[in-house]
Design a protein around this motif. Sequence first.
Motif, PDB file in Angstrom:
ATOM      1  N   GLY A   1       0.829  -1.209   0.000  1.00  0.00           N
ATOM      2  CA  GLY A   1       0.000   0.000   0.000  1.00  0.00           C
ATOM      3  C   GLY A   1       0.858   1.251   0.000  1.00  0.00           C
ATOM      4  N   SER A   2       1.947   1.212   0.735  1.00  0.00           N
ATOM      5  CA  SER A   2       2.855   2.357   0.759  1.00  0.00           C
ATOM      6  C   SER A   2       3.533   2.528  -0.596  1.00  0.00           C
ATOM      7  N   ALA A   3       3.968   1.424  -1.162  1.00  0.00           N
ATOM      8  CA  ALA A   3       4.712   1.505  -2.426  1.00  0.00           C
ATOM      9  C   ALA A   3       3.798   1.905  -3.580  1.00  0.00           C
ATOM     10  N   VAL A   4       2.665   1.242  -3.696  1.00  0.00           N
ATOM     11  CA  VAL A   4       1.758   1.539  -4.808  1.00  0.00           C
ATOM     12  C   VAL A   4       0.960   2.790  -4.472  1.00  0.00           C
ATOM     13  N   GLY A   5       1.140   3.792  -5.282  1.00  0.00           N
ATOM     14  CA  GLY A   5       0.426   5.034  -4.982  1.00  0.00           C
ATOM     15  C   GLY A   5       0.443   5.943  -6.191  1.00  0.00           C
ATOM     16  N   LEU A   6       0.404   7.237  -5.915  1.00  0.00           N
ATOM     17  CA  LEU A   6       0.421   8.195  -7.014  1.00  0.00           C
ATOM     18  C   LEU A   6       1.671   8.022  -7.864  1.00  0.00           C
ATOM     19  N   GLY A   7       2.740   7.558  -7.221  1.00  0.00           N
ATOM     20  CA  GLY A   7       3.995   7.353  -7.946  1.00  0.00           C
ATOM     21  C   GLY A   7       3.805   6.434  -9.139  1.00  0.00           C
ATOM     22  N   ASN A   8       3.029   5.390  -8.971  1.00  0.00           N
ATOM     23  CA  ASN A   8       2.849   4.416 -10.047  1.00  0.00           C
ATOM     24  C   ASN A   8       1.886   4.912 -11.107  1.00  0.00           C
ATOM     25  N   ILE A   9       0.798   5.513 -10.674  1.00  0.00           N
ATOM     26  CA  ILE A   9      -0.289   5.773 -11.614  1.00  0.00           C
ATOM     27  C   ILE A   9      -0.255   7.194 -12.158  1.00  0.00           C
TER      28      ILE A   9
ATOM     29  N   TYR B   1       3.229  17.849  -1.084  1.00  0.00           N
ATOM     30  CA  TYR B   1       2.682  17.926  -2.453  1.00  0.00           C
ATOM     31  C   TYR B   1       1.849  16.701  -2.806  1.00  0.00           C
ATOM     32  N   TYR B   2       2.167  15.589  -2.181  1.00  0.00           N
ATOM     33  CA  TYR B   2       1.419  14.353  -2.434  1.00  0.00           C
ATOM     34  C   TYR B   2      -0.061  14.562  -2.132  1.00  0.00           C
ATOM     35  N   SER B   3      -0.299  15.260  -1.036  1.00  0.00           N
ATOM     36  CA  SER B   3      -1.670  15.495  -0.609  1.00  0.00           C
ATOM     37  C   SER B   3      -2.426  16.388  -1.595  1.00  0.00           C
TER      38      SER B   3
ATOM     39  N   PHE C   1      13.404   4.792  -6.248  1.00  0.00           N
ATOM     40  CA  PHE C   1      13.319   4.943  -4.790  1.00  0.00           C
ATOM     41  C   PHE C   1      11.934   5.425  -4.374  1.00  0.00           C
ATOM     42  N   PHE C   2      11.442   6.424  -5.104  1.00  0.00           N
ATOM     43  CA  PHE C   2      10.145   7.006  -4.760  1.00  0.00           C
ATOM     44  C   PHE C   2       9.043   5.955  -4.819  1.00  0.00           C
ATOM     45  N   THR C   3       9.006   5.230  -5.904  1.00  0.00           N
ATOM     46  CA  THR C   3       7.892   4.310  -6.107  1.00  0.00           C
ATOM     47  C   THR C   3       7.929   3.150  -5.114  1.00  0.00           C
ATOM     48  N   LEU C   4       9.124   2.785  -4.648  1.00  0.00           N
ATOM     49  CA  LEU C   4       9.194   1.703  -3.659  1.00  0.00           C
ATOM     50  C   LEU C   4       9.195   2.252  -2.226  1.00  0.00           C
ATOM     51  N   SER C   5       8.985   3.539  -2.084  1.00  0.00           N
ATOM     52  CA  SER C   5       8.961   4.197  -0.759  1.00  0.00           C
ATOM     53  C   SER C   5      10.283   4.054  -0.012  1.00  0.00           C
ATOM     54  N   LEU C   6      11.402   4.062  -0.748  1.00  0.00           N
ATOM     55  CA  LEU C   6      12.689   3.807  -0.096  1.00  0.00           C
ATOM     56  C   LEU C   6      13.464   5.078   0.197  1.00  0.00           C
ATOM     57  N   GLY C   7      14.365   4.965   1.142  1.00  0.00           N
ATOM     58  CA  GLY C   7      15.332   6.030   1.372  1.00  0.00           C
ATOM     59  C   GLY C   7      14.879   7.087   2.355  1.00  0.00           C
ATOM     60  N   MET C   8      13.682   6.959   2.900  1.00  0.00           N
ATOM     61  CA  MET C   8      13.252   7.980   3.855  1.00  0.00           C
ATOM     62  C   MET C   8      12.684   7.399   5.150  1.00  0.00           C
ATOM     63  N   GLY C   9      12.738   6.091   5.304  1.00  0.00           N
ATOM     64  CA  GLY C   9      12.324   5.546   6.593  1.00  0.00           C
ATOM     65  C   GLY C   9      10.897   5.009   6.632  1.00  0.00           C
ATOM     66  N   ALA C  10      10.117   5.206   5.553  1.00  0.00           N
ATOM     67  CA  ALA C  10       8.742   4.691   5.577  1.00  0.00           C
ATOM     68  C   ALA C  10       8.758   3.172   5.692  1.00  0.00           C
ATOM     69  N   ILE C  11       9.585   2.562   4.855  1.00  0.00           N
ATOM     70  CA  ILE C  11       9.656   1.105   4.868  1.00  0.00           C
ATOM     71  C   ILE C  11      10.386   0.630   6.128  1.00  0.00           C
TER      72      ILE C  11
ATOM     73  N   SER D   1      -2.995   5.129   1.273  1.00  0.00           N
ATOM     74  CA  SER D   1      -2.176   4.102   1.923  1.00  0.00           C
ATOM     75  C   SER D   1      -0.689   4.411   1.772  1.00  0.00           C
ATOM     76  N   SER D   2      -0.339   5.333   0.872  1.00  0.00           N
ATOM     77  CA  SER D   2       1.055   5.786   0.805  1.00  0.00           C
ATOM     78  C   SER D   2       1.269   6.960   1.758  1.00  0.00           C
ATOM     79  N   SER D   3       0.287   7.856   1.809  1.00  0.00           N
ATOM     80  CA  SER D   3       0.508   9.072   2.600  1.00  0.00           C
ATOM     81  C   SER D   3       0.639   8.743   4.089  1.00  0.00           C
ATOM     82  N   ILE D   4      -0.088   7.724   4.532  1.00  0.00           N
ATOM     83  CA  ILE D   4       0.046   7.394   5.958  1.00  0.00           C
ATOM     84  C   ILE D   4       1.476   6.937   6.273  1.00  0.00           C
ATOM     85  N   SER D   5       2.149   6.342   5.287  1.00  0.00           N
ATOM     86  CA  SER D   5       3.520   5.904   5.567  1.00  0.00           C
ATOM     87  C   SER D   5       4.509   7.057   5.450  1.00  0.00           C
ATOM     88  N   LEU D   6       4.118   8.121   4.752  1.00  0.00           N
ATOM     89  CA  LEU D   6       5.020   9.262   4.626  1.00  0.00           C
ATOM     90  C   LEU D   6       5.150  10.016   5.948  1.00  0.00           C
ATOM     91  N   ILE D   7       4.081  10.025   6.726  1.00  0.00           N
ATOM     92  CA  ILE D   7       4.089  10.806   7.954  1.00  0.00           C
ATOM     93  C   ILE D   7       4.388   9.940   9.186  1.00  0.00           C
TER      94      ILE D   7
HETATM   95  N1  PHE Z   1       5.747   4.972  -3.023  1.00  0.00           N
HETATM   96  C1  PHE Z   1       4.742   5.982  -3.033  1.00  0.00           C
HETATM   97  C2  PHE Z   1       4.170   6.111  -4.431  1.00  0.00           C
HETATM   98  O1  PHE Z   1       4.633   5.512  -5.348  1.00  0.00           O
HETATM   99  C3  PHE Z   1       5.254   7.303  -2.549  1.00  0.00           C
HETATM  100  C4  PHE Z   1       6.065   7.238  -1.312  1.00  0.00           C
HETATM  101  C5  PHE Z   1       7.376   7.655  -1.314  1.00  0.00           C
HETATM  102  C6  PHE Z   1       5.523   6.735  -0.128  1.00  0.00           C
HETATM  103  C7  PHE Z   1       8.171   7.570  -0.185  1.00  0.00           C
HETATM  104  C8  PHE Z   1       6.286   6.647   1.010  1.00  0.00           C
HETATM  105  C9  PHE Z   1       7.615   7.050   0.974  1.00  0.00           C
HETATM  106  O2  PHE Z   1       3.244   6.826  -4.636  1.00  0.00           O
END
Ligand code: PHE
Length: 452
Positions: free
Chosen positions: A24-32, A111-113, A232-242, A326-332
């Motif tokens: 849910g965190s990975a699949v989000g606006l980044g993909n679509i 900006y995601y929001s 990195f963005f699409t897999l939610s990596l590099g910022m601690g969400a995962i 489901s991505s934004s909750i992991s960002l915060i």
């Molecule tokens: N992976 C999310 C997306 O593809 C965005 C995201 C980035 C979520 C970094 C959490 C951490 O939309």
Amino acid sequence: MTDKTQSIHGQWSSRFAFILAATGSAVGLGNIWKFPYITGENGGGAFVMVYLLCVAALGIPIMIAEIMLGRRGRQSPINTMQSLSKEAGADPRWHYLGWCGMIAGFLILAYYSVIAGWSMAYIVKDFFGGFINSNADEIQRLFENLMASPLQQIFWHTVFMIITMQLVMRGVQNGLEKAVRFLMPALFVILILLVAYAMSSGAYDQGMTFLFNPDFSKIDADAVLTAMGHAFFTLSLGMGAIMVYGSYLPSHVSIAKTTFFIAGADTIVALLAGIAIFPLVFANNLEAAAGPGLIFQTLPLAFGHMTGGWLFGLLFFILLFFAALSSSISLIEPAVAWLVENKNIERHQACVWAGSACWALGIGVVFSFNIWSDLKFFDKNLFELLDYLTANLMLPLGGMAIAIFAGWMMKQSHAEQELEIPAKGFQAWQFLIKYVSPAAVFLVSLHVVGVL
Ligand code: PHE
């Protein structure tokens, strides 16, 4: 099942729950939303190849490392890095990695929001029949009107932020987990439907050629950086969400297998979105490089003309909204977990603080699409600046630091103990995070600052 080690914030109820939440965190606006438009801006096939390569060679090994660090540390990324560096006898300043990630998550969510707010606005537009029989010009005007209206965008951004914070407040099992149970399969089904529609659009072959036929003359160092950053963005990596999600993972679950599943699902969704969108772009003579508005200017055309389009449109934007949620909750979550641990405040209070600050920055992002569109920093408006700073710089560098820590700082026996994979797999993983990932990020960065 109780665990020897567990986070104070709780724990996922099962491996399946973790998979759902991390997917849910990975699949989000980044993909679509993002993948199609950056692919369009960067010329298609070659860009897609670089992106896929980055997912395989950097994304997967770093995701394994990030989940592993989280599960071993069992706290917010900042405190996890603090205790792991102590355990490894490394410099305590490694905890700044956690800080950097927390800030990145915060900047992304601002900006995601706003973009998630667009998808909510489109739920309503579809509901009132806004796309029915519209031509490309009318659909474009619909989008431009939304861009021109700060009030509409602020309204939806506010609603989205409130819903996000509500969910985060409920904590690990009640909020995060329940939210993602049914979303992923539903999203998948509707994407397949859209692909089927794209196949009948008359420009399917052209779309596929654009996406999968690499023409390397079309990409430069900047495109490579964007592709890498997007992995990195699409897999939610590099910022601690995962990492923070990993900290809620029960000890017996296989990290490597889980990672392959998440990365696979994420990649499939992105490719399906591309396959659904580009045939429509070419069939209607639209601009592949239209930018952030791309999906909002193409998919409604399909919905306006296909049988059952009203319903599918409605479902699609609802699912996009949920995917974003489901991505934004992991960002915060990293920021909230840290506030709870270090500032001695309740979870709901932490949510209010973090959410409000993020919301305020988001207002600036809304303005960057209208009244502040001419306000540029380094030639970028606020939205572009935040996107560049986070996806292209902070996430890859954060990912590189995670790889270096897991590969060079942590005791090998500890990594082995967490991962429990056969020796060959472990060696391959170590090779990738010790040498390949750091070197790749480093080289691309040098290229960008102009040294190479
Ligand atoms: N992976 C999310 C997306 O593809 C965005 C995201 C980035 C979520 C970094 C959490 C951490 O939309």
